[in-house]
Design an enzyme around this catalytic site. Structure first.
Site, mmCIF file in Angstrom:
data_model
loop_
_atom_site.group_PDB
_atom_site.id
_atom_site.type_symbol
_atom_site.label_atom_id
_atom_site.label_comp_id
_atom_site.label_asym_id
_atom_site.label_seq_id
_atom_site.Cartn_x
_atom_site.Cartn_y
_atom_site.Cartn_z
ATOM 1 N N TYR A 40 0.810 -1.216 0.000
ATOM 2 C CA TYR A 40 0.000 0.000 0.000
ATOM 3 C C TYR A 40 0.846 1.271 0.000
ATOM 4 O O TYR A 40 0.320 2.359 -0.215
ATOM 5 C CB TYR A 40 -0.955 0.009 1.195
ATOM 6 C CG TYR A 40 -2.359 -0.461 0.848
ATOM 7 C CD1 TYR A 40 -2.582 -1.283 -0.254
ATOM 8 C CD2 TYR A 40 -3.446 -0.098 1.624
ATOM 9 C CE1 TYR A 40 -3.845 -1.732 -0.566
ATOM 10 C CE2 TYR A 40 -4.722 -0.548 1.315
ATOM 11 C CZ TYR A 40 -4.912 -1.363 0.222
ATOM 12 O OH TYR A 40 -6.165 -1.800 -0.082
ATOM 13 N N LYS B 249 6.099 -13.711 6.492
ATOM 14 C CA LYS B 249 6.915 -14.595 5.660
ATOM 15 C C LYS B 249 8.384 -14.360 6.011
ATOM 16 O O LYS B 249 9.249 -14.201 5.153
ATOM 17 C CB LYS B 249 6.635 -14.312 4.174
ATOM 18 C CG LYS B 249 7.231 -15.338 3.210
ATOM 19 C CD LYS B 249 6.642 -16.724 3.340
ATOM 20 C CE LYS B 249 7.236 -17.653 2.285
ATOM 21 N NZ LYS B 249 6.831 -19.053 2.499
ATOM 22 N N ASP C 125 2.157 -18.749 4.441
ATOM 23 C CA ASP C 125 1.585 -19.822 3.641
ATOM 24 C C ASP C 125 1.010 -20.930 4.518
ATOM 25 O O ASP C 125 -0.050 -21.493 4.227
ATOM 26 C CB ASP C 125 2.616 -20.382 2.648
ATOM 27 C CG ASP C 125 3.951 -20.706 3.273
ATOM 28 O OD1 ASP C 125 4.278 -20.124 4.319
ATOM 29 O OD2 ASP C 125 4.682 -21.536 2.717
ATOM 30 N N ASP D 15 -4.691 -9.003 3.167
ATOM 31 C CA ASP D 15 -5.658 -8.967 2.079
ATOM 32 C C ASP D 15 -6.025 -10.387 1.665
ATOM 33 O O ASP D 15 -7.201 -10.742 1.544
ATOM 34 C CB ASP D 15 -5.064 -8.195 0.905
ATOM 35 C CG ASP D 15 -6.131 -7.585 0.002
ATOM 36 O OD1 ASP D 15 -7.322 -7.635 0.348
ATOM 37 O OD2 ASP D 15 -5.772 -7.042 -1.052
#
Length: 420
Positions: free
Chosen positions: A159, A229, A283, A307
């Site tokens: 963003y 991550k 993940d 998101d």
């Protein structure tokens, strides 16, 4: 408090900031609340939500005075611009607002009107509660197991919008810098290349995690999970994880424990007076949304992760058409449904207003009106579980009674009156 083309109602009082350090609000019993109906189906779901919110306020001995403000298509008609200063200033002045979906027109100067509002108001936490409403069809066996609240950072990561287009002089400068100054040329393939920068700051991370922990404590949640991550992106997403744990220890050390401490000191049994802070790789977390749904509570994560995950979680409880959301700042809240503007259905009085209604519930909770918020949820659930639904749900269930947008709102109001 004067504006160019809008006027605050004479009835009602402003919500004010009671404590600048904590963001605590002073909320009158008859607050003035700005509302943007929005584009497309916003013209249908906006008034429907107003009707329900007014009824819930009245049922709990309060009232709402609406201040209509404009963005998107309605603003272009009134101001000849997409996001007038009147709108931004009115939300700043009154601190609490609600909006419908907005469409960003091509060539408008904004990547997104929604993002522009968040950035101008520094609404740094995108908050999406994800829970199942009885009667809503779901693709999973046990949708009621899903009861998570996502805190998604709203100002950094993708963003921030820091990127350079392939074929431009700017991207060539960045490529040369990476190759010559940072010795990263071997990681860049030959030929056209687009390059983006992913900023994650200690400041942005800690204020988001602070909001998520405060929410969890105020709402008797069991855990906050930092999703990242960091096994690959060690200095951005890994730093998010580390700063999150650091903030929890520095500011909430007396009421939080880590997952390691939970097992080492409490044999996996969470003490009633402790909030567990844990973390998961992004993940892996996406699969655990499905496989271990009931083990997660409040999720704090960066923009892109949030998101993906909030939308995936929304699918488990029936889709984005009933998913509420809001954007929190320091003593500021702008509630908004997750879904888009669906312009082809605009003005047809047929779409489902549940997402905007439940976004209003989240807004009321932010204001401290939890009784009114619970009444809204109960009335929506009573309506849907009884089979009184809009076309999107009626086509998925047997024996449903198909209602127009306005009729659905009327039925929810009827149930508010019965339940109060």
């Amino acid at each position: 408090m004067s504006y160019d083309k809008i006027e605050a109602p004479e009835a009602g009082e402003k919500i004010t900031l009671a404590d600048e350090e904590t963001g605590e609000l002073e909320v009158p019993e008859n607050p003035i609340i700005p509302i943007i109906h929005g584009d497309g189906i916003g013209t249908d779901v906006g008034p429907a939500a107003q009707k329900v919110l007014e009824a819930a306020a009245e049922a709990t001995g309060r009232s709402v005075e609406w201040l209509r403000v404009y963005a998107g298509e309605s603003a272009r008609e009134k101001y000849d611009e997409n996001l007038p200063e009147d709108t931004v200033q009115a939300i700043k002045d009154h601190r609490i607002a609600i909006k419908g979906p907005l469409t960003t027109p091509v060539g408008s100067g904004f990547r997104s009107l929604n993002v522009a509002l968040r950035q101008k108001l520094d609404l740094y936490a995108n908050v999406r509660p994800t829970y199942h409403i009885d009667g809503v069809p779901s693709p999973v066996k046990d949708p009621a197991a899903m009861d998570m609240v996502f805190f998604r950072e709203n100002t950094e990561d993708v963003y921030a919008g820091i990127e350079w287009e392939a074929g431009t002089d700017d991207v060539q400068q960045v490529k040369e810098f990476l190759s010559e100054e940072m010795d990263a040329g071997d990681k860049l393939h030959d030929g056209p290349i687009g390059i983006g920068v992913k900023p994650i700051t200690e400041f942005g991370t800690k204020r988001l995690v602070r909001q998520s922990i405060e929410y969890a404590l105020e709402n008797d949640r069991d855990s906050v999970t930092l999703v990242h991550k960091g096994n690959i992106m060690k200095f951005t997403e890994g730093a998010f994880r580390d700063w999150g744990y650091e903030l929890a220890e520095e500011e909430f050390g007396d009421v939080t424990i880590t997952e390691d401490e939970l097992w080492e000191e409490y044999d996996g049994e969470k003490p009633e007076d402790k909030l567990v802070i844990k973390d998961r790789i992004a993940d892996n977390m996406l699969q655990q949304l499905l496989t271990r749904t009931d083990q997660y509570d409040v999720i704090a994560t960066m923009n892109l992760n949030g998101d993906y995950m909030s939308d995936a979680a929304g699918a488990q409880i029936g889709g984005l058409g009933i998913a509420p959301g809001a954007n929190f700042g320091d003593g500021l809240c702008l509630a908004e449904p997750v879904h888009g503007s669906a312009p082809k259905y605009a003005g047809e009085d047929k779409v489902n207003p549940t997402a905007m209604i439940l976004s209003g519930r989240l807004m009321f909770e932010y204001m401290g009106w939890k009784d009114a918020g619970q009444l809204i949820r109960d009335a929506v659930e009573e309506t849907i579980s009884s089979g009184d639904v809009t076309y999107d749900l009626e086509r998925q269930i047997e024996g449903g009674n198909k209602l127009a947008t306005s009729e659905f709102a009327d039925k929810v109001v009827e149930n508010i009156e019965k339940l109060s």
